[in-house]
Design a protein around this motif. Structure first.
Motif, mmCIF file in Angstrom:
data_model
loop_
_atom_site.group_PDB
_atom_site.id
_atom_site.type_symbol
_atom_site.label_atom_id
_atom_site.label_comp_id
_atom_site.label_asym_id
_atom_site.label_seq_id
_atom_site.Cartn_x
_atom_site.Cartn_y
_atom_site.Cartn_z
ATOM 1 N N ARG A 35 30.282 33.424 36.791
ATOM 2 C CA ARG A 35 30.614 33.515 35.369
ATOM 3 C C ARG A 35 31.926 34.272 35.174
ATOM 4 N NH1 ARG A 35 28.912 37.598 32.044
ATOM 5 N NH2 ARG A 35 27.543 38.248 33.762
ATOM 6 N N LEU A 36 32.766 33.779 34.260
ATOM 7 C CA LEU A 36 34.041 34.413 33.944
ATOM 8 C C LEU A 36 33.947 35.096 32.583
ATOM 9 C CD1 LEU A 36 36.442 31.536 35.044
ATOM 10 C CD2 LEU A 36 35.888 33.600 36.319
ATOM 11 N N ARG A 75 46.154 38.443 40.533
ATOM 12 C CA ARG A 75 44.889 38.978 41.052
ATOM 13 C C ARG A 75 44.998 40.495 41.164
ATOM 14 N NH1 ARG A 75 40.458 37.103 44.234
ATOM 15 N NH2 ARG A 75 40.971 35.043 43.438
ATOM 16 N N LEU A 76 44.016 41.179 40.578
ATOM 17 C CA LEU A 76 44.033 42.637 40.572
ATOM 18 C C LEU A 76 43.095 43.251 41.597
ATOM 19 C CD1 LEU A 76 44.132 43.881 36.854
ATOM 20 C CD2 LEU A 76 45.918 44.053 38.583
ATOM 21 N N ALA A 136 41.485 39.331 37.522
ATOM 22 C CA ALA A 136 42.902 38.985 37.429
ATOM 23 C C ALA A 136 43.462 39.460 36.096
ATOM 24 C CB ALA A 136 43.098 37.479 37.568
ATOM 25 N N LEU A 137 44.724 39.849 36.130
ATOM 26 C CA LEU A 137 45.454 40.236 34.927
ATOM 27 C C LEU A 137 46.162 39.006 34.374
ATOM 28 C CD1 LEU A 137 46.648 42.461 33.028
ATOM 29 C CD2 LEU A 137 48.507 42.678 34.698
ATOM 30 N N SER A 163 45.379 40.296 29.007
ATOM 31 C CA SER A 163 43.925 40.442 29.094
ATOM 32 C C SER A 163 43.546 40.488 30.567
ATOM 33 C CB SER A 163 43.206 39.280 28.391
ATOM 34 O OG SER A 163 43.435 38.062 29.088
ATOM 35 N N ILE A 164 42.275 40.732 30.840
ATOM 36 C CA ILE A 164 41.779 40.749 32.218
ATOM 37 C C ILE A 164 40.569 39.833 32.310
ATOM 38 C CG2 ILE A 164 40.624 42.157 33.981
ATOM 39 C CD1 ILE A 164 42.424 44.482 33.099
ATOM 40 N N THR A 165 40.584 38.953 33.295
ATOM 41 C CA THR A 165 39.443 38.080 33.569
ATOM 42 C C THR A 165 38.665 38.628 34.755
ATOM 43 O OG1 THR A 165 40.493 36.075 32.721
ATOM 44 C CG2 THR A 165 38.720 35.774 34.316
ATOM 45 N N VAL A 166 37.362 38.789 34.584
ATOM 46 C CA VAL A 166 36.484 39.232 35.665
ATOM 47 C C VAL A 166 35.557 38.081 36.039
ATOM 48 C CG1 VAL A 166 34.621 40.803 36.325
ATOM 49 C CG2 VAL A 166 36.577 41.650 35.003
#
Length: 230
Positions: free
Chosen positions: A54-55, A120-121, A130-131, A45-48
């Motif tokens: 906010r995540l 970290r992407l 981040a991936l 998944s990817i977290t922004v």
């Protein structure tokens, strides 16, 4: 350790998987490619992280990851949380006994996750991302290796292109909506284009609101009034 042949094959697969596209398409392509190309990865998944802190999770390859990612956000603990908010790369090959994540490890183990990595992407003025990589067997992700570095680089390049396309698209849409708002003001108040634009600009300045947002609000308001009158 990855061989030259495996790195070359991974490069070919990534070039095919990470084709130019919209931002949403690119995020989905990255997580799908992570499962397909990276060794030991079962889910991704990817977290922004947004400007307000906010995540948010994007493009999970499994619905279970929404629960796992949310647990990390709530606990402020876990590889994906650290990668999105602090460190560049976080490897947790033996999650159950990792002293850095005692609370989250219990949540992950309950859902069958034994190893995890956060990479970290991207970092932009408005967000960072981040991936997140997941595996059900302990001992995975002890090192990223050459394929992991290649994946990170190509994913970041694809994201940069997607952001550029998104920004250009938004800029074109903003110009179009501002032009429509100016036209509506000209018609409603019998003004020429310069005065109509000046009227819109004053609304923006007086209310400390971006010009495109003022234009959008004005057009929506006019549409609603026409609907009520019709």
């Amino acid at each position: 350790m990855a061989t030259d042949e495996s790195v070359l094959e991974a490069s070919r697969q990534l070039a095919d998987a990470l084709r130019p596209g919209t931002l949403d398409q690119t995020l989905e392509n990255i997580t799908a490619a992570a499962v397909q190309v990276l060794p030991e990865v079962e889910q991704a998944s990817i977290t922004v992280r947004h400007t307000d802190g906010r995540l948010e999770t994007f493009a999970p390859t499994s619905e279970m990851l929404l629960e796992l990612d949310a647990a990390q956000y709530d606990l402020r603990e876990g590889p994906c949380y650290d990668a999105a908010t602090d460190r560049v790369h976080v490897l947790a090959p033996f999650l159950a006994t990792d002293s850095r994540f005692p609370q989250y490890a219990r949540e992950a183990e309950a859902l069958g996750v034994q190893a995890q990595a956060g990479i970290r992407l991207f970092d932009t003025p408005t967000s960072s991302g981040a991936l997140n990589l997941y595996a059900s067997q302990p001992g995975r992700f002890e090192e990223l290796g050459a394929i992991g570095e290649l994946f990170t680089h190509q994913s970041a390049t694809a994201l940069a292109y997607a952001y550029e396309i998104t920004n250009l698209t938004e800029a074109m849409r903003s110009r179009q909506r501002i032009g429509q708002a100016v036209g509506a003001i000209m018609e409603r108040y019998d003004l020429d284009d310069a005065r109509a634009f000046g009227f819109l600009a004053r609304l923006s300045q007086d209310n400390n609101i971006k010009l495109r947002d003022v234009a959008e609000t004005l057009l929506v308001d006019m549409d609603e009034r026409r609907s009520e009158q019709g």
